[in-house]
Design an enzyme around this catalytic site. Structure first.
Site, short mmCIF file in Angstrom:
data_model
loop_
_atom_site.label_atom_id
_atom_site.label_comp_id
_atom_site.label_asym_id
_atom_site.label_seq_id
_atom_site.Cartn_x
_atom_site.Cartn_y
_atom_site.Cartn_z
N THR A 194 66.57 65.46 45.69
CA THR A 194 66.81 64.61 46.86
C THR A 194 67.26 65.45 48.05
O THR A 194 66.78 65.28 49.17
CB THR A 194 67.86 63.53 46.53
OG1 THR A 194 67.32 62.70 45.51
CG2 THR A 194 68.22 62.69 47.74
N CYS A 384 35.24 34.81 41.18
CA CYS A 384 34.21 35.57 41.88
C CYS A 384 33.10 36.02 40.92
O CYS A 384 32.31 35.19 40.51
CB CYS A 384 34.83 36.74 42.66
SG CYS A 384 33.83 37.18 44.08
N HIS A 510 38.70 34.19 45.89
CA HIS A 510 39.78 34.81 45.13
C HIS A 510 41.09 34.04 45.35
O HIS A 510 41.85 34.38 46.26
CB HIS A 510 39.99 36.25 45.60
CG HIS A 510 38.88 37.18 45.23
ND1 HIS A 510 38.93 38.02 44.15
CD2 HIS A 510 37.67 37.38 45.81
CE1 HIS A 510 37.81 38.71 44.08
NE2 HIS A 510 37.02 38.34 45.07
N GLU A 512 43.75 34.22 43.73
CA GLU A 512 44.93 35.06 43.42
C GLU A 512 45.56 35.67 44.67
O GLU A 512 46.77 35.91 44.70
CB GLU A 512 44.57 36.15 42.40
CG GLU A 512 43.64 37.27 42.87
CD GLU A 512 42.15 36.93 42.78
OE1 GLU A 512 41.80 35.74 42.69
OE2 GLU A 512 41.33 37.87 42.82
N1 GLN Z 1 29.75 41.62 42.65
C1 GLN Z 1 29.77 40.26 43.08
C2 GLN Z 1 29.29 40.10 44.50
O1 GLN Z 1 29.25 41.04 45.26
C3 GLN Z 1 31.17 39.66 42.90
C4 GLN Z 1 32.23 40.33 43.72
C5 GLN Z 1 33.63 40.04 43.26
O2 GLN Z 1 33.86 39.65 42.11
N2 GLN Z 1 34.60 40.24 44.11
O3 GLN Z 1 28.93 39.03 44.91
#
Ligand code: GLN
Length: 539
Positions: A194, A384, A510, A512
């Site tokens: 440190t 996705c 997404h 998430e």
């Molecule tokens: N590969 C896919 C696309 O481009 C899904 C992308 C992802 O899951 N973010 O549409």
């Protein structure tokens, strides 16, 4: 509008991976809990314009903001902690800095001058830092400098911090995060790394104001005093950061150490009587002492690297707490799944999530997992690429469209149920050209999606190139897979679900990215709830 914005810089020393992002987010949380408005920014020293072109093995997950920026995963922590959205302005890379300086040079903005790291690159960095303050929305801007002090590539950032500290005077401060290693043979905590790290900062002209010291063992008053003496900081500005059992505990540990009080005093800001962390503590209590437990399989091709699915695993933590349930994630490599071992692999799991991704690798394993979830009535969430795989699986095994596929995986497929839109076909550049950021989606009434969202229009974040091919929509609907969420502008299918199934949902976006401690995402909450219910039937 705030009178003067205060700027706090967070640098790291000794080693990488000490958790600057979590420290920045925790301090921001504490300031927010004292009624202040705060935002956090990350400066990344690599030359990619954004992390969108990095694969997860290099950099973990790519986090996407509402305005469609592909950013560092630390921005995910900022949003999850603060419950306020970030944007492109919150993540800057060296590539982006140079790109804009070079564009200005070509335009003639510096005509007649030699363009140099100092002042042109450092000016650009400083402008990007001050930009957030100038919005007038924040009393505090916390800027995290990626990398470790001493790295060649982060030098211009440290220089920009030196200049800003000089220009901003009492309105700026530097927090340096370091490590105090423990030598088990002698039973000692060592302060030398440190001291060296601070010396290096001093060489660059930056005196840190606060030292946050990661340590496995408690730092005695003596050790703190020693660090303070050698590093020119006040003894109470040496903050102990013990290893925490969860990142969500860190704000409370920092509160115990009075990090927020030290920071506010340093910046001449009033320290309120109370910190409003009641909801945060309530969440932590539920997360750490749940009454149920459920095992959910996460199928992906980067499962050996958990950071690749950071927002998903955090969304499960939020949704778990909302359901008073511990969600144990079983990480299952998509390449390891076959039609013959799938039942064995998923034994005892109450839910299956198929993760996002790109490219052919692991696709067939994902499809086998989905077939199993569909046929065995196991709650399923496809995100996705996971949703796209659910469409492919249904096309092949229910509609009987042999070799149906996404054109991403097989450009020659006879049944491209997932395909490129016309607009995407002309795209040649890879960086920043996907369908990115928040788009509206209309929810159909009397569907699972409606039960989950309970509203007509939602907005969710996207990051993909390929889409559900609407030429097949009528066939899918007739056979029991319905489109329950549609983009109002282009008619794109955003959500699919199966009617005769306890809980089977695929989303092109997404969810998430939008899950936070204060607002667990309803899709994850619904999914975990369904997994608990199914578990009850099995027991
Ligand atoms: N590969 C896919 C696309 O481009 C899904 C992308 C992802 O899951 N973010 O549409």
């Amino acid at each position: 509008m705030s009178a003067t914005t205060k700027y706090i810089f967070v640098t790291g020393g000794v080693t990488s991976s000490l958790g600057k992002g979590i420290l920045a987010a925790s301090l921001a949380k504490l300031l927010q809990a004292r009624g202040y408005t705060v935002t956090i920014q990350k400066l990344d020293p690599y030359i990619n314009v954004d992390p969108g072109t990095l694969n997860p093995y290099e950099h973990g997950e790519c986090f996407v903001t509402d305005d469609g920026a592909e950013t560092d995963l630390d921005l995910g922590h900022y949003e999850r902690f603060l419950n306020i959205p970030t944007s492109q302005a919150n993540n800057i890379t060296t590539g982006r800095i140079y790109q804009s300086v070079i564009e200005k040079e070509r335009r003639g903005d510096f005509l007649g001058k030699t363009v140099q790291v100092i002042p042109h690159i450092t000016d650009e960095i400083k402008n990007r830092v001050r930009l957030l303050g100038k919005t007038g929305n924040y009393q505090f801007v916390i800027t995290e400098i990626g990398g470790t002090v001493g790295d060649i590539e982060s030098l211009p950032y440290i220089e920009a911090v030196r200049q800003l500290k000089w220009e901003l005077g009492n309105n700026a401060m530097v927090i340096h995060l370091t490590l105090i290693p423990y030598l088990s043979t002698t039973g000692e905590l060592k302060t030398k790394p440190t001291q060296h790290s601070v010396k290096l900062l001093l060489e660059y002209g930056v005196q840190p104001d606060v030292l946050v010291c990661r340590t496995e063992h408690s730092l005695s008053r003596d050790v703190k005093n020693k660090i303070a003496l050698f590093c020119n900081v006040a003894p109470n500005a040496v903050i102990e950061a013990r290893d925490a059992s969860t990142i969500y505990e860190v704000p409370l540990l920092m509160e115990d150490e009075q990090l927020d009080v030290v920071v506010l005093n340093q910046l001449n800001m009033p320290v309120s009587e109370n910190t409003d962390l009641a909801k945060w503590k309530d969440f932590l209590q539920k997360f750490q002492h749940p009454h149920h437990e459920v095992r959910i399989g996460l199928v992906g091709k980067y499962v050996e690297l958990k950071d690749a699915y950071k927002s998903i695993s955090e969304a499960f933590i939020h949704a778990g707490a909302a359901n008073d349930c511990k969600v144990s994630i079983e990480w299952i490599h998509s390449e390891s799944i076959t039609e013959t071992n799938v039942a064995e692999k998923f034994k005892g799991l109450r839910g299956i999530l198929v993760a996002p991704g790109f490219g052919q690798r692991g696709i067939e394993g994902k499809i086998s997992a989905i077939k199993y979830a569909r046929e065995q009535q196991i709650p399923f969430l496809g995100v996705c690429l996971g949703m796209q795989c659910a469409v492919i699986e249904f096309a092949r095994n229910v509609l009987g469209l042999k070799d149906a596929n996404s054109r991403e995986m097989n450009p020659e497929t006879p049944y491209p149920v997932i395909d490129l839109l016309e607009a995407q076909k002309k795209v040649t550049n890879k960086g920043g050209t996907m369908r990115l950021g928040a788009y509206p989606c209309n929810i159909t009434e009397n569907t699972r999606a409606w039960e989950i969202y309970k509203q007509k229009e939602i907005k969710e974040r996207h990051r993909h190139r390929y889409e559900f091919n609407n030429e097949y929509l009528a066939d899918f609907e007739k056979a029991g897979m319905r489109a329950s969420g549609i983009n109002p502008e282009g008619g794109l299918v955003e959500i699919i679900e199966i009617k005769d199934h306890p809980w089977f949902v695929g989303v092109q976006f997404h969810p998430e990215y939008k899950s936070t401690v204060a607002n667990p995402h309803p899709l994850f909450v619904g999914f975990v709830k369904a997994a608990i219910e199914v578990g009850k039937l099995v027991h």
